[in-house]
Design an enzyme around this catalytic site. Structure first.
Site, PDB file in Angstrom:
ATOM      1  N   ASP A 188       0.836  -1.190   0.000  1.00 44.94           N
ATOM      2  CA  ASP A 188       0.000   0.000   0.000  1.00 44.94           C
ATOM      3  C   ASP A 188       0.872   1.241   0.000  1.00 44.94           C
ATOM      4  O   ASP A 188       1.852   1.320   0.746  1.00 44.94           O
ATOM      5  CB  ASP A 188      -0.922  -0.008   1.221  1.00 44.94           C
ATOM      6  CG  ASP A 188      -2.019   1.043   1.098  1.00 44.94           C
ATOM      7  OD1 ASP A 188      -2.524   1.251  -0.022  1.00 44.94           O
ATOM      8  OD2 ASP A 188      -2.359   1.661   2.122  1.00 44.94           O
ATOM      9  N   HIS A 202      -4.173  13.994   0.842  1.00 43.08           N
ATOM     10  CA  HIS A 202      -4.329  13.085   1.981  1.00 43.08           C
ATOM     11  C   HIS A 202      -3.092  13.144   2.882  1.00 43.08           C
ATOM     12  O   HIS A 202      -3.213  13.243   4.109  1.00 43.08           O
ATOM     13  CB  HIS A 202      -4.556  11.651   1.496  1.00 43.08           C
ATOM     14  CG  HIS A 202      -4.552  10.629   2.594  1.00 43.08           C
ATOM     15  ND1 HIS A 202      -5.585  10.506   3.497  1.00 43.08           N
ATOM     16  CD2 HIS A 202      -3.623   9.704   2.949  1.00 43.08           C
ATOM     17  CE1 HIS A 202      -5.299   9.532   4.356  1.00 43.08           C
ATOM     18  NE2 HIS A 202      -4.116   9.030   4.054  1.00 43.08           N
ATOM     19  N   GLU A 234     -10.206   3.850   3.641  1.00 45.36           N
ATOM     20  CA  GLU A 234      -9.381   4.662   2.756  1.00 45.36           C
ATOM     21  C   GLU A 234      -9.832   4.369   1.340  1.00 45.36           C
ATOM     22  O   GLU A 234      -9.803   3.211   0.895  1.00 45.36           O
ATOM     23  CB  GLU A 234      -7.892   4.372   2.947  1.00 45.36           C
ATOM     24  CG  GLU A 234      -7.386   4.911   4.284  1.00 45.36           C
ATOM     25  CD  GLU A 234      -5.876   4.927   4.437  1.00 45.36           C
ATOM     26  OE1 GLU A 234      -5.192   4.190   3.691  1.00 45.36           O
ATOM     27  OE2 GLU A 234      -5.394   5.673   5.307  1.00 45.36           O
ATOM     28  N   GLU A 278      -9.243   4.071  -2.266  1.00 45.84           N
ATOM     29  CA  GLU A 278      -8.051   3.895  -3.092  1.00 45.84           C
ATOM     30  C   GLU A 278      -8.406   3.151  -4.378  1.00 45.84           C
ATOM     31  O   GLU A 278      -9.452   2.528  -4.489  1.00 45.84           O
ATOM     32  CB  GLU A 278      -6.971   3.080  -2.345  1.00 45.84           C
ATOM     33  CG  GLU A 278      -6.584   3.690  -1.000  1.00 45.84           C
ATOM     34  CD  GLU A 278      -5.320   3.077  -0.386  1.00 45.84           C
ATOM     35  OE1 GLU A 278      -4.496   2.512  -1.119  1.00 45.84           O
ATOM     36  OE2 GLU A 278      -5.184   3.176   0.847  1.00 45.84           O
ATOM     37  N   ASP A 335      -8.877   0.388   1.877  1.00 49.24           N
ATOM     38  CA  ASP A 335      -7.844   0.030   2.848  1.00 49.24           C
ATOM     39  C   ASP A 335      -8.379   0.370   4.247  1.00 49.24           C
ATOM     40  O   ASP A 335      -8.075   1.425   4.803  1.00 49.24           O
ATOM     41  CB  ASP A 335      -6.568   0.816   2.524  1.00 49.24           C
ATOM     42  CG  ASP A 335      -5.457   0.561   3.526  1.00 49.24           C
ATOM     43  OD1 ASP A 335      -5.447  -0.526   4.130  1.00 49.24           O
ATOM     44  OD2 ASP A 335      -4.595   1.451   3.698  1.00 49.24           O
ATOM     45  N   ARG A 374      -7.609   3.812  13.152  1.00 53.20           N
ATOM     46  CA  ARG A 374      -6.787   5.014  13.386  1.00 53.20           C
ATOM     47  C   ARG A 374      -6.189   5.071  14.779  1.00 53.20           C
ATOM     48  O   ARG A 374      -5.084   5.608  14.964  1.00 53.20           O
ATOM     49  CB  ARG A 374      -7.642   6.265  13.157  1.00 53.20           C
ATOM     50  CG  ARG A 374      -8.208   6.395  11.768  1.00 53.20           C
ATOM     51  CD  ARG A 374      -7.129   6.427  10.720  1.00 53.20           C
ATOM     52  NE  ARG A 374      -7.716   6.554   9.387  1.00 53.20           N
ATOM     53  CZ  ARG A 374      -7.019   6.384   8.276  1.00 53.20           C
ATOM     54  NH1 ARG A 374      -5.738   6.071   8.315  1.00 53.20           N
ATOM     55  NH2 ARG A 374      -7.605   6.517   7.107  1.00 53.20           N
ATOM     56  N   GLN A 381      -3.358   2.632  14.855  1.00 55.52           N
ATOM     57  CA  GLN A 381      -2.304   3.199  14.007  1.00 55.52           C
ATOM     58  C   GLN A 381      -1.512   4.292  14.728  1.00 55.52           C
ATOM     59  O   GLN A 381      -0.280   4.348  14.652  1.00 55.52           O
ATOM     60  CB  GLN A 381      -2.946   3.770  12.731  1.00 55.52           C
ATOM     61  CG  GLN A 381      -1.972   4.297  11.683  1.00 55.52           C
ATOM     62  CD  GLN A 381      -2.692   4.817  10.429  1.00 55.52           C
ATOM     63  OE1 GLN A 381      -3.928   4.792  10.346  1.00 55.52           O
ATOM     64  NE2 GLN A 381      -1.931   5.283   9.461  1.00 55.52           N
ATOM     65  N   LYS A 420      -3.750  -1.899   9.807  1.00 54.38           N
ATOM     66  CA  LYS A 420      -4.148  -2.103   8.414  1.00 54.38           C
ATOM     67  C   LYS A 420      -4.250  -3.581   8.066  1.00 54.38           C
ATOM     68  O   LYS A 420      -4.695  -3.922   6.971  1.00 54.38           O
ATOM     69  CB  LYS A 420      -3.093  -1.480   7.487  1.00 54.38           C
ATOM     70  CG  LYS A 420      -2.779  -0.026   7.763  1.00 54.38           C
ATOM     71  CD  LYS A 420      -3.801   0.879   7.157  1.00 54.38           C
ATOM     72  CE  LYS A 420      -3.291   2.309   7.149  1.00 54.38           C
ATOM     73  NZ  LYS A 420      -4.151   3.159   6.328  1.00 54.38           N
ATOM     74  N   THR A 463      -8.554  -5.667   3.796  1.00 54.25           N
ATOM     75  CA  THR A 463      -8.515  -4.760   2.654  1.00 54.25           C
ATOM     76  C   THR A 463      -9.521  -5.305   1.648  1.00 54.25           C
ATOM     77  O   THR A 463      -9.424  -6.460   1.249  1.00 54.25           O
ATOM     78  CB  THR A 463      -7.104  -4.743   2.007  1.00 54.25           C
ATOM     79  OG1 THR A 463      -6.145  -4.400   3.006  1.00 54.25           O
ATOM     80  CG2 THR A 463      -7.032  -3.746   0.862  1.00 54.25           C
ATOM     81  N   GLU A 513     -10.160  12.374   7.650  1.00 54.43           N
ATOM     82  CA  GLU A 513     -10.094  13.719   7.078  1.00 54.43           C
ATOM     83  C   GLU A 513     -11.465  14.405   7.099  1.00 54.43           C
ATOM     84  O   GLU A 513     -11.563  15.590   7.421  1.00 54.43           O
ATOM     85  CB  GLU A 513      -9.581  13.639   5.628  1.00 54.43           C
ATOM     86  CG  GLU A 513      -8.165  13.124   5.521  1.00 54.43           C
ATOM     87  CD  GLU A 513      -7.844  12.680   4.103  1.00 54.43           C
ATOM     88  OE1 GLU A 513      -8.061  11.485   3.797  1.00 54.43           O
ATOM     89  OE2 GLU A 513      -7.401  13.528   3.303  1.00 54.43           O
TER      90      GLU A 513
HETATM   91 MN    MN Z   1      -3.887   3.122   2.526  1.00 55.74          MN
END
Ligand code: MN
Length: 427
Positions: free
Chosen positions: A128, A135, A201, A203, A235, A239, A242, A255, A259, A366
């Protein structure tokens, strides 16, 4: 160009004859095998191959199996050859061998709602990246302040980490809320519990079709030639896990739990008319990352959220793949630059795709600005992060003149954490 399959011509259909994506399906009667999509139908490629109507050029069948890897490994001549054969069979005024064979049509065309979709290819390894400028700036601002938002290497390297292929799942598969170590900024010690800041996420995933040799770097053009196609990719991210674990080696358990990808791999050939360039470089790149031409694609993307128990999803973000700072070809060239061997079935996540406006942000981190600004859904409910029972759906398409190259959907619902499996975890 038009198809004799009527549902392929419906406005905004994701699967017109110009698309012809690749996937894997099964029904109650049919074991998993390769397929394409047109209109409202899944088309059984194993049946067409057995009937002698398509041929990938190898010495044995490649579509009668539960993954696209064998086909992908044959390379561009096979990819383009099968696409041309399918186009001829499905277009108005083309080869009548399928249109005129009622028994074969009956066997090979399966209504989409009667087909179960599977992971389209065996994921060899999953990497990834973090290649969205907005971002990276947004997340960096939240974690380190706007002055230090972009790490010093960001404008020079497509930053990435090696993720987990074992937990790449097809759209529709439910995701278990992860448990993990958590430590808030004011906590004196870490604790173990369910993730409270579960996120998506938005993507795109690039699917590597052909391998590289260990020890041998490739150019960006060569990298582009090795890519078979693209999928939508979510993804999923924890948080709070993380934030505590990410330094100095990057995300790990935050993560690793899931996925999701769309069931359809849209071929590079179908996306060819939508090529576009990466944005102007803020710092000149080293020559090995130079792009010989447009390597990104103009693909509209949307995220929707269906709250637990709700009956209507709210669109919470609209953006475009053309916001990426680095293309998948640059990422693949960088990945192989050390001599790292790339394999058929490798999956490269683009990094979260956020545009400059708040309505274009590709993660809840975000959108809710770190949980400080709750989002109001159409139902009136608010969210900062994802709650149990919520369903998150990504969709995307390239808009052509009178047709759309669609990716379908990449969706997933959240199951509650298995708190009771961990006797000492907090409830
Ligand atoms: Mn990602």
């Amino acid at each position: 160009m038009k198809s004799w399959v009527e549902s392929a011509a419906v406005e905004n259909c994701h699967f017109p004859i110009q698309n012809l994506p690749f996937g894997v399906f099964s029904t109650k009667a049919l074991s998993p095998r390769c397929c394409t999509a047109i209109g409202d139908y899944v088309v059984d490629l194993a049946a067409l191959e057995e009937a002698g109507l398509i041929n990938a050029g190898g010495d044995k069948p490649v579509f009668d199996q539960p993954a696209l890897n064998a086909f992908m490994g044959l390379g561009k001549t096979a990819w383009d050859g099968v696409r041309a054969q399918l186009t001829d069979l499905l277009k108005d005024g083309g080869n009548p061998a399928l249109k005129g064979n009622d028994a074969l049509k009956e066997a090979a065309f399966i209504p989409m709602d009667a087909a179960a979709m599977h992971l389209p290819f065996t994921v060899s390894e999953y990497t990834d990246f973090y290649a969205g400028r907005q971002h990276a700036f947004n997340v960096g601002t939240m974690f380190r302040g706007p002055e230090n938002a972009l790490p010093p290497n960001w404008l020079h390297i497509p930053i990435g980490y090696n993720g987990r292929a074992s937990t790449v799942i097809v759209s529709g598969t439910a995701v278990r809320r992860p448990m993990g170590q958590l430590k808030g900024p004011n906590d004196t010690a870490p604790r173990f519990g369910p993730c409270a800041r579960l996120d998506i996420e938005l993507e795109m995933g690039a699917v590597v079709g052909l391998p590289t040799e260990m020890g041998e770097p490739i150019s960006v053009q060569e990298a582009d030639d090795l890519i078979f196609g693209y999928v939508l990719l979510n993804d999923w991210s924890a948080r709070d896990i993380q934030a505590w674990e990410y330094q100095p080696l990057g995300p790990f358990q935050a993560k690793a739990f899931a996925t999701s990808i769309s069931p359809w791999v849209v071929s590079k050939a179908a996306l060819e008319p939508f090529r576009t360039s990466t944005p102007e470089r803020e710092k000149e790149l080293l020559p090995y990352l130079a792009e010989p031409g447009p390597m990104l694609y103009d693909i509209e993307l949307e995220v929707s959220m269906l709250p637990n128990g709700g009956d209507k999803a709210t669109t919470i973000a609209r953006t475009n793949y053309n916001n990426m700072y680095y293309s998948a070809a640059q990422q693949l060239a960088h990945h192989a630059s050390s001599g790292c061997k790339m394999n058929t079935g490798d999956l490269l996540g683009s990094g979260t795709i956020s545009g400059p406006e708040k309505t274009q942000y590709g993660s809840l981190l975000e959108i809710s600005w770190g949980g400080k600004e709750p989002l109001t859904l159409d139902s009136g409910e608010t969210r900062t992060f994802i709650e149990d029972g919520d369903t998150m759906t990504l969709t995307g398409w390239a808009q052509g003149d009178g047709y759309r190259i669609g990716f379908g959907e990449c969706t997933g619902s959240i199951l509650p954490a298995l708190v009771n499996k961990f006797p000492r975890a907090e409830k």
